[in-house]
Design a protein around this motif. Structure first.
Motif, mmCIF file in Angstrom:
data_model
loop_
_atom_site.group_PDB
_atom_site.id
_atom_site.type_symbol
_atom_site.label_atom_id
_atom_site.label_comp_id
_atom_site.label_asym_id
_atom_site.label_seq_id
_atom_site.Cartn_x
_atom_site.Cartn_y
_atom_site.Cartn_z
ATOM 1 N N ASP A 1 0.723 -1.398 0.096
ATOM 2 C CA ASP A 1 -0.041 -0.032 -0.415
ATOM 3 C C ASP A 1 0.911 1.319 0.108
ATOM 4 O O ASP A 1 1.295 1.878 0.778
ATOM 5 N N GLN B 1 -0.071 3.983 0.139
ATOM 6 C CA GLN B 1 -0.545 6.028 0.907
ATOM 7 C C GLN B 1 -0.428 5.622 1.750
ATOM 8 O O GLN B 1 -0.513 6.492 2.511
ATOM 9 N N THR B 2 0.819 4.858 2.528
ATOM 10 C CA THR B 2 0.801 4.159 4.098
ATOM 11 C C THR B 2 2.178 4.519 4.028
ATOM 12 O O THR B 2 2.974 4.638 3.384
ATOM 13 N N ASP B 3 2.479 5.430 5.476
ATOM 14 C CA ASP B 3 3.948 5.644 5.443
ATOM 15 C C ASP B 3 4.485 4.325 6.639
ATOM 16 O O ASP B 3 5.676 5.177 6.783
ATOM 17 N N GLU B 4 3.938 3.795 6.852
ATOM 18 C CA GLU B 4 4.490 2.327 7.173
ATOM 19 C C GLU B 4 4.071 0.512 7.498
ATOM 20 O O GLU B 4 3.671 0.211 6.279
ATOM 21 N N VAL C 1 3.241 -2.650 8.677
ATOM 22 C CA VAL C 1 2.406 -3.186 9.673
ATOM 23 C C VAL C 1 2.201 -4.326 9.574
ATOM 24 O O VAL C 1 2.343 -4.766 8.683
ATOM 25 N N THR D 1 4.414 -1.579 14.502
ATOM 26 C CA THR D 1 3.614 -0.910 13.702
ATOM 27 C C THR D 1 5.089 -0.385 12.919
ATOM 28 O O THR D 1 5.688 -0.220 14.099
ATOM 29 N N GLU E 1 7.728 2.559 11.041
ATOM 30 C CA GLU E 1 7.560 4.553 10.062
ATOM 31 C C GLU E 1 8.809 4.030 8.816
ATOM 32 O O GLU E 1 9.544 3.719 9.220
ATOM 33 N N LYS E 2 7.706 4.500 7.599
ATOM 34 C CA LYS E 2 8.771 3.704 6.508
ATOM 35 C C LYS E 2 10.253 5.117 7.195
ATOM 36 O O LYS E 2 9.948 5.914 6.931
ATOM 37 N N PRO F 1 4.953 -0.768 3.196
ATOM 38 C CA PRO F 1 4.139 0.408 2.567
ATOM 39 C C PRO F 1 4.899 1.036 0.908
ATOM 40 O O PRO F 1 5.891 2.277 0.811
#
Length: 174
Positions: A30, A32-35, A37, A58, A60-61, A96
């Motif tokens: 995805d 659209q996410t910065d992680e 998960v 989680t 973070e990217k 991400p």
């Protein structure tokens, strides 16, 4: 015989020979996410010893993260799951990115091959010039170990006896 049994056990753990249609697809992408998960992951070794049960994390990217814990708590297993070496029995992992990222996992006890340091560094692509590899050796801080073309071309890991640290081995493999 013992070596063959270990190889068979390792291939089984990696699900060698199991087609992708037989494996559940628990990895999603995805952009659209910065992680990264990890959602509700369950993982057990073949012995049914549960390593993770409903694990949720989680990351973070583009942030540095540290996995800490006691020996045997699953840190390396989690990295192997994220790298695709192991498949959880339940849950999902969301990266991400738009498609599969290139993830490298170098085990803490990964061995070097009994061939020249140059061939260990460049494997499987042996097209890099000696000069390029010597510059790389200096850049990554291996120049205390490897100083000359002769060291790079002719010395094998065995020539260094116990003078190569675990970190130096990982740098050579990386």
């Amino acid at each position: 015989e013992e070596l063959l049994n270990r190889i068979r056990a390792g291939l089984s753990e990696l699900e060698y020979g199991v087609s992708s249609e037989q494996k559940p697809n628990m990895v999603k992408f995805d952009d659209q996410t910065d992680e990264v998960v990890i959602r509700d992951i369950d993982y057990s070794y073949k012995s049914d010893q549960a390593i993770f049960h409903h694990l949720n994390l989680t990351f973070e990217k583009n942030k540095m993260n540290a996995l800490t814990g006691q020996n045997g708590s699953g840190k390396s297993t989690l990295l192997k799951i994220l790298s695709g070496f192991y498949t959880p029995s339940k849950g999902e992992i969301i990266f991400p990115f738009q498609s599969a990222p290139k993830i490298m996992y170098i085990a803490q006890d990964a061995p070097l091959f009994n061939r020249s340091i140059y061939k260990n560094i460049c494997y499987p692509n042996l097209n890099a010039s000696i000069k390029t590899v010597l510059n790389l050796v200096k850049e990554i801080g291996l120049d205390t170990l490897i100083q000359t073309r002769d060291d790079l071309n002719n010395k094998t890991p065995g020539d260094f006896k116990n003078k190569i640290s675990g970190g130096e081995v990982q740098k050579i493999l990386f």
